[in-house]
Write a protein that holds these residues in place. Structure first.
Motif, PDB file in Angstrom:
ATOM      1  N   GLU A  57       0.827  -1.217   0.000  1.00 48.40           N
ATOM      2  CA  GLU A  57       0.000   0.000   0.000  1.00 48.40           C
ATOM      3  C   GLU A  57       0.862   1.268   0.000  1.00 48.40           C
ATOM      4  O   GLU A  57       0.417   2.331  -0.414  1.00 48.40           O
ATOM      5  CB  GLU A  57      -0.914   0.059   1.224  1.00 48.40           C
ATOM      6  N   ASP A  58       2.086   1.147   0.476  1.00 52.91           N
ATOM      7  CA  ASP A  58       2.972   2.306   0.557  1.00 52.91           C
ATOM      8  C   ASP A  58       3.818   2.511  -0.695  1.00 52.91           C
ATOM      9  O   ASP A  58       4.543   3.501  -0.794  1.00 52.91           O
ATOM     10  CB  ASP A  58       3.893   2.174   1.771  1.00 52.91           C
ATOM     11  N   LEU A  59       3.726   1.582  -1.642  1.00 55.33           N
ATOM     12  CA  LEU A  59       4.489   1.726  -2.879  1.00 55.33           C
ATOM     13  C   LEU A  59       3.873   2.794  -3.766  1.00 55.33           C
ATOM     14  O   LEU A  59       2.650   2.946  -3.797  1.00 55.33           O
ATOM     15  CB  LEU A  59       4.478   0.412  -3.667  1.00 55.33           C
ATOM     16  N   PRO A  60       4.692   3.489  -4.535  1.00 59.92           N
ATOM     17  CA  PRO A  60       4.132   4.408  -5.525  1.00 59.92           C
ATOM     18  C   PRO A  60       3.289   3.607  -6.525  1.00 59.92           C
ATOM     19  O   PRO A  60       3.567   2.437  -6.795  1.00 59.92           O
ATOM     20  CB  PRO A  60       5.371   4.996  -6.210  1.00 59.92           C
ATOM     21  N   ASP A  61       2.264   4.233  -7.073  1.00 56.86           N
ATOM     22  CA  ASP A  61       1.340   3.555  -7.988  1.00 56.86           C
ATOM     23  C   ASP A  61       2.051   2.873  -9.153  1.00 56.86           C
ATOM     24  O   ASP A  61       1.671   1.772  -9.557  1.00 56.86           O
ATOM     25  CB  ASP A  61       0.295   4.537  -8.524  1.00 56.86           C
ATOM     26  N   GLU A  62       3.078   3.508  -9.695  1.00 54.32           N
ATOM     27  CA  GLU A  62       3.766   2.923 -10.857  1.00 54.32           C
ATOM     28  C   GLU A  62       4.413   1.577 -10.517  1.00 54.32           C
ATOM     29  O   GLU A  62       4.431   0.658 -11.335  1.00 54.32           O
ATOM     30  CB  GLU A  62       4.804   3.889 -11.411  1.00 54.32           C
ATOM     31  N   PHE A  63       4.928   1.436  -9.302  1.00 57.09           N
ATOM     32  CA  PHE A  63       5.527   0.157  -8.897  1.00 57.09           C
ATOM     33  C   PHE A  63       4.447  -0.883  -8.617  1.00 57.09           C
ATOM     34  O   PHE A  63       4.584  -2.043  -8.995  1.00 57.09           O
ATOM     35  CB  PHE A  63       6.414   0.332  -7.665  1.00 57.09           C
ATOM     36  N   ALA A  64       3.390  -0.484  -7.952  1.00 59.76           N
ATOM     37  CA  ALA A  64       2.297  -1.409  -7.663  1.00 59.76           C
ATOM     38  C   ALA A  64       1.660  -1.898  -8.956  1.00 59.76           C
ATOM     39  O   ALA A  64       1.350  -3.087  -9.094  1.00 59.76           O
ATOM     40  CB  ALA A  64       1.269  -0.737  -6.768  1.00 59.76           C
ATOM     41  N   ASP A  65       1.497  -1.012  -9.930  1.00 61.92           N
ATOM     42  CA  ASP A  65       0.935  -1.408 -11.229  1.00 61.92           C
ATOM     43  C   ASP A  65       1.848  -2.409 -11.936  1.00 61.92           C
ATOM     44  O   ASP A  65       1.383  -3.384 -12.521  1.00 61.92           O
ATOM     45  CB  ASP A  65       0.709  -0.190 -12.121  1.00 61.92           C
ATOM     46  N   ALA A  66       3.140  -2.167 -11.869  1.00 61.32           N
ATOM     47  CA  ALA A  66       4.095  -3.077 -12.524  1.00 61.32           C
ATOM     48  C   ALA A  66       4.047  -4.461 -11.888  1.00 61.32           C
ATOM     49  O   ALA A  66       4.173  -5.468 -12.576  1.00 61.32           O
ATOM     50  CB  ALA A  66       5.506  -2.502 -12.445  1.00 61.32           C
ATOM     51  N   LEU A  67       3.827  -4.526 -10.585  1.00 58.50           N
ATOM     52  CA  LEU A  67       3.749  -5.819  -9.907  1.00 58.50           C
ATOM     53  C   LEU A  67       2.498  -6.586 -10.271  1.00 58.50           C
ATOM     54  O   LEU A  67       2.463  -7.813 -10.231  1.00 58.50           O
ATOM     55  CB  LEU A  67       3.806  -5.622  -8.389  1.00 58.50           C
ATOM     56  N   GLU A  69       1.136  -6.640 -13.235  1.00 55.97           N
ATOM     57  CA  GLU A  69       1.227  -7.113 -14.616  1.00 55.97           C
ATOM     58  C   GLU A  69       1.806  -8.521 -14.637  1.00 55.97           C
ATOM     59  O   GLU A  69       2.723  -8.827 -13.873  1.00 55.97           O
ATOM     60  CB  GLU A  69       2.126  -6.184 -15.438  1.00 55.97           C
ATOM     61  N   PRO A  70       1.293  -9.390 -15.514  1.00 55.39           N
ATOM     62  CA  PRO A  70       1.827 -10.759 -15.560  1.00 55.39           C
ATOM     63  C   PRO A  70       3.276 -10.805 -16.035  1.00 55.39           C
ATOM     64  O   PRO A  70       4.022 -11.676 -15.637  1.00 55.39           O
ATOM     65  CB  PRO A  70       0.899 -11.488 -16.527  1.00 55.39           C
ATOM     66  N   TYR A  71       3.687  -9.875 -16.881  1.00 55.93           N
ATOM     67  CA  TYR A  71       5.055  -9.830 -17.384  1.00 55.93           C
ATOM     68  C   TYR A  71       5.551  -8.391 -17.321  1.00 55.93           C
ATOM     69  O   TYR A  71       4.915  -7.491 -17.839  1.00 55.93           O
ATOM     70  CB  TYR A  71       5.133 -10.327 -18.825  1.00 55.93           C
ATOM     71  N   ALA A  72       6.696  -8.206 -16.701  1.00 62.07           N
ATOM     72  CA  ALA A  72       7.273  -6.872 -16.646  1.00 62.07           C
ATOM     73  C   ALA A  72       7.753  -6.451 -18.029  1.00 62.07           C
ATOM     74  O   ALA A  72       7.713  -5.293 -18.389  1.00 62.07           O
ATOM     75  CB  ALA A  72       8.428  -6.846 -15.654  1.00 62.07           C
ATOM     76  N   ASN A  73       8.188  -7.417 -18.826  1.00 62.13           N
ATOM     77  CA  ASN A  73       8.669  -7.143 -20.169  1.00 62.13           C
ATOM     78  C   ASN A  73       7.942  -8.097 -21.115  1.00 62.13           C
ATOM     79  O   ASN A  73       8.069  -9.308 -20.975  1.00 62.13           O
ATOM     80  CB  ASN A  73      10.180  -7.367 -20.211  1.00 62.13           C
ATOM     81  N   PRO A  74       7.194  -7.599 -22.087  1.00 62.61           N
ATOM     82  CA  PRO A  74       6.440  -8.486 -22.977  1.00 62.61           C
ATOM     83  C   PRO A  74       7.317  -9.524 -23.681  1.00 62.61           C
ATOM     84  O   PRO A  74       6.858 -10.604 -24.012  1.00 62.61           O
ATOM     85  CB  PRO A  74       5.810  -7.531 -23.994  1.00 62.61           C
ATOM     86  N   ALA A  75       8.580  -9.234 -23.890  1.00 61.94           N
ATOM     87  CA  ALA A  75       9.469 -10.186 -24.555  1.00 61.94           C
ATOM     88  C   ALA A  75       9.635 -11.457 -23.716  1.00 61.94           C
ATOM     89  O   ALA A  75       9.913 -12.533 -24.246  1.00 61.94           O
ATOM     90  CB  ALA A  75      10.826  -9.545 -24.824  1.00 61.94           C
ATOM     91  N   GLN A  76       9.449 -11.361 -22.411  1.00 64.52           N
ATOM     92  CA  GLN A  76       9.584 -12.538 -21.542  1.00 64.52           C
ATOM     93  C   GLN A  76       8.471 -13.537 -21.805  1.00 64.52           C
ATOM     94  O   GLN A  76       8.676 -14.743 -21.634  1.00 64.52           O
ATOM     95  CB  GLN A  76       9.594 -12.120 -20.085  1.00 64.52           C
ATOM     96  N   ALA A  77       7.314 -13.099 -22.202  1.00 62.11           N
ATOM     97  CA  ALA A  77       6.203 -14.002 -22.480  1.00 62.11           C
ATOM     98  C   ALA A  77       6.556 -14.989 -23.593  1.00 62.11           C
ATOM     99  O   ALA A  77       6.077 -16.117 -23.616  1.00 62.11           O
ATOM    100  CB  ALA A  77       4.948 -13.218 -22.842  1.00 62.11           C
TER     101      ALA A  77
END
Length: 85
Positions: A57-67, A69-77
């Motif tokens: 809850e204390d993380l900035p929104d951009e970090f929480a949103d990244a967490l 996501e199923p893949y941080a980098n689409p190339a990993q999929a």
């Protein structure tokens, strides 16, 4: 980084300590690195770099949103097929 055997440490504690004040030293036992001796100020500097744990809850929104996501980098999929048996 200087290396000393555990026998060197037993026989020449003062010499090993003096070397460790200049730079970290490695102490080996039966040919395998076992210990590192370093100055206290270097140890404290490394401890200050430890991670800080925060609630999500204390993380900035951009970090929480990244967490969320199923893949941080689409190339990993594209690698998922390597996990299939």
């Amino acid at each position: 980084m200087q290396r000393f055997s555990s026998l060197d440490l037993q026989r020449n504690v003062a010499r090993v300590q003096e070397a460790a004040l200049r730079e970290s030293v490695t102490v080996s036992y039966h040919g395998r690195d076992r210990l590192v001796i370093m100055p206290v100020d270097e140890f404290e500097r490394l401890r200050r770099r430890d991670r800080v744990v925060v609630a999500i809850e204390d993380l900035p929104d951009e970090f929480a949103d990244a967490l969320s996501e199923p893949y941080a980098n689409p190339a990993q999929a594209a690698l998922d097929h390597l996990l299939d048996d």
